[in-house]
Design a protein around this motif. Structure first.
Motif, PDB file in Angstrom:
ATOM      1  N   ALA A  76      20.202  15.308   5.988  1.00 35.12           N
ATOM      2  CA  ALA A  76      21.340  16.076   5.471  1.00 35.12           C
ATOM      3  C   ALA A  76      21.037  16.652   4.092  1.00 35.12           C
ATOM      4  O   ALA A  76      21.326  17.826   3.817  1.00 35.12           O
ATOM      5  CB  ALA A  76      22.588  15.201   5.422  1.00 35.12           C
ATOM      6  N   LEU A  77      20.439  15.850   3.220  1.00 37.18           N
ATOM      7  CA  LEU A  77      20.096  16.330   1.885  1.00 37.18           C
ATOM      8  C   LEU A  77      19.011  17.403   1.946  1.00 37.18           C
ATOM      9  O   LEU A  77      19.052  18.389   1.201  1.00 37.18           O
ATOM     10  CB  LEU A  77      19.662  15.169   0.994  1.00 37.18           C
ATOM     11  CG  LEU A  77      20.769  14.180   0.631  1.00 37.18           C
ATOM     12  CD1 LEU A  77      20.176  12.940  -0.037  1.00 37.18           C
ATOM     13  CD2 LEU A  77      21.828  14.829  -0.252  1.00 37.18           C
ATOM     14  N   GLY A  78      18.040  17.221   2.832  1.00 35.78           N
ATOM     15  CA  GLY A  78      16.984  18.222   2.996  1.00 35.78           C
ATOM     16  C   GLY A  78      17.528  19.546   3.494  1.00 35.78           C
ATOM     17  O   GLY A  78      17.148  20.619   2.995  1.00 35.78           O
ATOM     18  N   ILE A  79      18.413  19.487   4.470  1.00 35.68           N
ATOM     19  CA  ILE A  79      19.037  20.710   4.982  1.00 35.68           C
ATOM     20  C   ILE A  79      19.844  21.391   3.881  1.00 35.68           C
ATOM     21  O   ILE A  79      19.779  22.605   3.692  1.00 35.68           O
ATOM     22  CB  ILE A  79      19.929  20.392   6.209  1.00 35.68           C
ATOM     23  CG1 ILE A  79      19.046  19.999   7.394  1.00 35.68           C
ATOM     24  CG2 ILE A  79      20.837  21.570   6.558  1.00 35.68           C
ATOM     25  CD1 ILE A  79      19.805  19.369   8.552  1.00 35.68           C
ATOM     26  N   LEU A  80      20.593  20.590   3.141  1.00 26.72           N
ATOM     27  CA  LEU A  80      21.402  21.127   2.046  1.00 26.72           C
ATOM     28  C   LEU A  80      20.523  21.775   0.975  1.00 26.72           C
ATOM     29  O   LEU A  80      20.808  22.887   0.524  1.00 26.72           O
ATOM     30  CB  LEU A  80      22.236  20.005   1.437  1.00 26.72           C
ATOM     31  CG  LEU A  80      23.260  20.402   0.391  1.00 26.72           C
ATOM     32  CD1 LEU A  80      24.367  21.231   1.024  1.00 26.72           C
ATOM     33  CD2 LEU A  80      23.837  19.165  -0.260  1.00 26.72           C
ATOM     34  N   ALA A  82      17.529  22.989   1.302  1.00 30.70           N
ATOM     35  CA  ALA A  82      16.908  24.211   1.820  1.00 30.70           C
ATOM     36  C   ALA A  82      17.921  25.336   1.997  1.00 30.70           C
ATOM     37  O   ALA A  82      17.631  26.493   1.684  1.00 30.70           O
ATOM     38  CB  ALA A  82      16.220  23.908   3.148  1.00 30.70           C
ATOM     39  N   ALA A  83      19.102  25.013   2.487  1.00 32.80           N
ATOM     40  CA  ALA A  83      20.090  26.045   2.810  1.00 32.80           C
ATOM     41  C   ALA A  83      20.698  26.695   1.573  1.00 32.80           C
ATOM     42  O   ALA A  83      20.889  27.919   1.550  1.00 32.80           O
ATOM     43  CB  ALA A  83      21.200  25.457   3.679  1.00 32.80           C
ATOM     44  N   ILE A  84      21.009  25.896   0.570  1.00 28.55           N
ATOM     45  CA  ILE A  84      21.646  26.485  -0.614  1.00 28.55           C
ATOM     46  C   ILE A  84      20.816  26.296  -1.890  1.00 28.55           C
ATOM     47  O   ILE A  84      21.302  26.509  -2.984  1.00 28.55           O
ATOM     48  CB  ILE A  84      23.078  25.931  -0.823  1.00 28.55           C
ATOM     49  CG1 ILE A  84      23.072  24.437  -1.158  1.00 28.55           C
ATOM     50  CG2 ILE A  84      23.962  26.220   0.368  1.00 28.55           C
ATOM     51  CD1 ILE A  84      24.427  23.905  -1.601  1.00 28.55           C
ATOM     52  N   HIS A  85      19.569  25.884  -1.720  1.00 30.32           N
ATOM     53  CA  HIS A  85      18.644  25.706  -2.843  1.00 30.32           C
ATOM     54  C   HIS A  85      19.207  24.741  -3.891  1.00 30.32           C
ATOM     55  O   HIS A  85      19.129  24.990  -5.085  1.00 30.32           O
ATOM     56  CB  HIS A  85      18.277  27.052  -3.478  1.00 30.32           C
ATOM     57  CG  HIS A  85      17.781  28.048  -2.490  1.00 30.32           C
ATOM     58  ND1 HIS A  85      16.547  27.931  -1.877  1.00 30.32           N
ATOM     59  CD2 HIS A  85      18.362  29.152  -1.964  1.00 30.32           C
ATOM     60  CE1 HIS A  85      16.382  28.933  -1.031  1.00 30.32           C
ATOM     61  NE2 HIS A  85      17.472  29.685  -1.058  1.00 30.32           N
TER      62      HIS A  85
END
Length: 153
Positions: A76-80, A82-85
């Protein structure tokens, strides 16, 4: 004392990280936890003929469940990030995930939940099915909130 760019950044990281951790927590606790793991993670005692505890079971299921939480949180943190830098540090991420792993493991052994409920005059709430609610509250207050703060370092 007003808000500056650095404190706004910390505020955004905290809020976004808390949401990500909250989502990961619910996925790990409800979507990725089979009944057998749920039933075994709190453990049980094996006693000898004199009634002395010789072995305490359940740590394997408990640690597997906590590891699933850790993987869900990292995802979840990795996606976050990557998605919103979102500017997450390695130190903050490791500290947050480790904190959640430890606190989740201890809370899910259930002795802390039961002790809290007994000492605060809510022992009967256990009999009425309140333990899961207090368990989840502890995960948010003791685990997720401090972990989100750790992600601001």
């Amino acid at each position: 004392m007003g808000l500056n760019i650095a404190s706004l950044t910390h505020l955004v990281v905290f809020a976004a990280a808390f949401i990500a951790l909250f989502v990961a927590h619910h996925a790990a606790d409800y979507l990725f936890q089979p009944d057998q793991m749920s039933g075994r993670k709190a453990g049980w005692d094996e006693k000898d003929a004199q009634g002395e505890v010789t072995h305490h079971h359940g740590w394997g299921a408990n640690q597997l469940h906590a590891a699933i939480h850790s993987v869900a949180e990292l995802a979840a943190l990795g996606i976050l990030a990557a998605a919103i830098h979102l500017p997450l540090t390695a130190l903050g991420t490791i500290a947050a995930v480790a904190w959640n792993h430890i606190t989740h493991s201890v809370i899910d052994r259930r002795w802390l939940v039961r002790e809290w409920m007994t000492r605060t005059g809510s022992a009967d709430f256990v009999n009425r099915g309140g333990m899961p609610l207090v368990d989840q509250s502890m995960h948010v207050v003791i685990g997720l909130f401090p972990a989100a703060l750790l992600l601001t370092i």
